[in-house]
Design an enzyme around this catalytic site. Structure first.
Site, PDB file in Angstrom:
ATOM      1  N   LYS A 194       0.836  -1.191   0.000  1.00  0.00           N
ATOM      2  CA  LYS A 194       0.000   0.000   0.000  1.00  0.00           C
ATOM      3  C   LYS A 194       0.879   1.253   0.000  1.00  0.00           C
ATOM      4  O   LYS A 194       1.830   1.354   0.788  1.00  0.00           O
ATOM      5  CB  LYS A 194      -0.923   0.008   1.222  1.00  0.00           C
ATOM      6  CG  LYS A 194      -1.999  -1.060   1.183  1.00  0.00           C
ATOM      7  CD  LYS A 194      -3.029  -0.777   0.114  1.00  0.00           C
ATOM      8  CE  LYS A 194      -4.158  -1.781   0.141  1.00  0.00           C
ATOM      9  NZ  LYS A 194      -5.206  -1.476  -0.845  1.00  0.00           N
TER      10      LYS A 194
ATOM     11  N   LYS B  84     -13.007  -8.150  -7.725  1.00  0.00           N
ATOM     12  CA  LYS B  84     -13.431  -8.635  -6.417  1.00  0.00           C
ATOM     13  C   LYS B  84     -14.844  -9.169  -6.547  1.00  0.00           C
ATOM     14  O   LYS B  84     -15.709  -8.531  -7.159  1.00  0.00           O
ATOM     15  CB  LYS B  84     -13.377  -7.503  -5.383  1.00  0.00           C
ATOM     16  CG  LYS B  84     -11.977  -6.967  -5.102  1.00  0.00           C
ATOM     17  CD  LYS B  84     -12.031  -5.823  -4.106  1.00  0.00           C
ATOM     18  CE  LYS B  84     -10.655  -5.431  -3.594  1.00  0.00           C
ATOM     19  NZ  LYS B  84      -9.865  -4.707  -4.598  1.00  0.00           N
TER      20      LYS B  84
END
Length: 334
Positions: free
Chosen positions: A112, A219
């Protein structure tokens, strides 16, 4: 397009509903605790866990995915295990080894970056630490969650390219920015992946039509379920990585079902995120062993459901949300 699955009656859904609250080992996506609703359908256990800030219209798609997975037969798998990546939150560089130690045998790490309140220097230090820990043969990918503007993204990718990046996920928020950024960084050989531009878009195929990405991150829950996500990947005609939305092991099982059913799977998937929790709803948890997850339904442990039960007020909040989203789905089928 796959026909929408029938919406089961609300009492049937709520009869087995369990609301859980799972603490995270490190703060991730701005949260320290992840909440989810689990319920059992004829096909097995399933999960509804849109992030709390999402409105009901967006969350209803997540409920459609949960109901599809719990009440409808799923596509047949073409593989019996799925390679997954480690996920490194926006931690200090010194914490990277302890984070990676939670992921057994993973050969890929997603890092991240562009965290609010941090600097590019923080990102560089973190990514350098990941590269050093993974070694030259490890794969390192970045995820900015659309936080950079166009110039910031170009500058950041230039600064981070020395770490041999597999790709950068959602460096900018808009499709137009991704198109231009992809043109600007092509000479560096760093592929661009789209996530939010797929799962949060009114038209999930717009990014592919615009030539804004080299690959898609998909997703299962945000796209309406395994079957719908497979259709999107097929129509886009781009390689796909299956990722999670910080799900419990039950929700991760839905993501694994999607990854297992993809005809082609060239990238390790972001489905190892059970390792971010300090506890889970299943024993053993669906965490990577030797870098892979097995394909198959996850059955929660009743003792863990009790141990991690959300407070009464949070349970009421979630069940009211299920009720509202169920009404939206019924209205859409009318």
């Amino acid at each position: 397009m796959t026909d929408a699955a029938p919406v089961p009656p609300l009492p049937e859904i709520l009869a087995s509903a369990r609301v859980v609250s799972l603490p995270l080992a490190s703060r991730f996506r701005g949260v320290d605790v992840r909440e989810a609703v689990l319920f059992e359908g004829p096909e097995g256990w399933t999960e509804f866990s849109p992030f709390v800030e999402y409105g009901d219209a967006e969350a209803a798609t997540w409920l459609a995915a949960a109901l599809d997975f719990g009440w409808m037969p799923q596509p047949a798998p073409v593989r019996n295990e799925v390679h997954v990546n480690a996920t490194v939150p926006a931690v200090a560089a010194a914490s990277v080894p302890s984070v990676l130690a939670r992921y057994d045998g993973c050969r890929t790490a997603k890092v991240k970056v562009a965290e609010a309140g941090q600097t590019l220097a923080d990102d560089v230090a973190r990514v350098r630490a990941v590269r050093e820990a993974m070694g030259p043969e490890g794969r390192v990918r970045l995820d900015a969650n659309g936080a950079w503007n166009l110039d910031e993204a170009e500058h950041a990718i230039h600064a981070l390219a020395e770490f041999d990046l597999e790709y950068v996920e959602q460096p900018c928020a808009s499709v137009d920015e991704l198109v231009e950024l992809r043109r600007r960084v092509k000479y560096m050989g760093v592929p661009i992946a789209a996530d939010e531009s797929v799962r949060k878009a009114d038209d999930p195929l717009a990014v592919a039509r615009a030539g804004a990405a080299d690959l898609l991150v998909v997703k299962a829950q945000p796209l309406g379920g395994v079957r719908r996500a497979l259709e999107i990947v097929e129509a886009a005609g781009l390689p796909a990585v299956v990722s999670s939305a910080l799900d419990t092991s039950v929700g991760l099982g839905m993501g694994v079902a999607l990854a297992a059913a993809l005809p082609h799977l060239d990238f390790d998937c972001g489905l190892g995120t059970a390792s971010l929790f300090t506890t889970d709803v299943a024993s053993p948890t669906l965490a990577p062993r030797a870098g892979v997850l097995p394909v198959g339904r996850v059955i929660p442990d009743p003792a863990l459901l009790d141990e991690n039960a959300a407070s009464a007020d949070r349970r009421d909040w979630w069940l009211a949300r299920v009720t509202r989203c169920h009404a939206l789905l019924e209205a859409g089928r009318a």
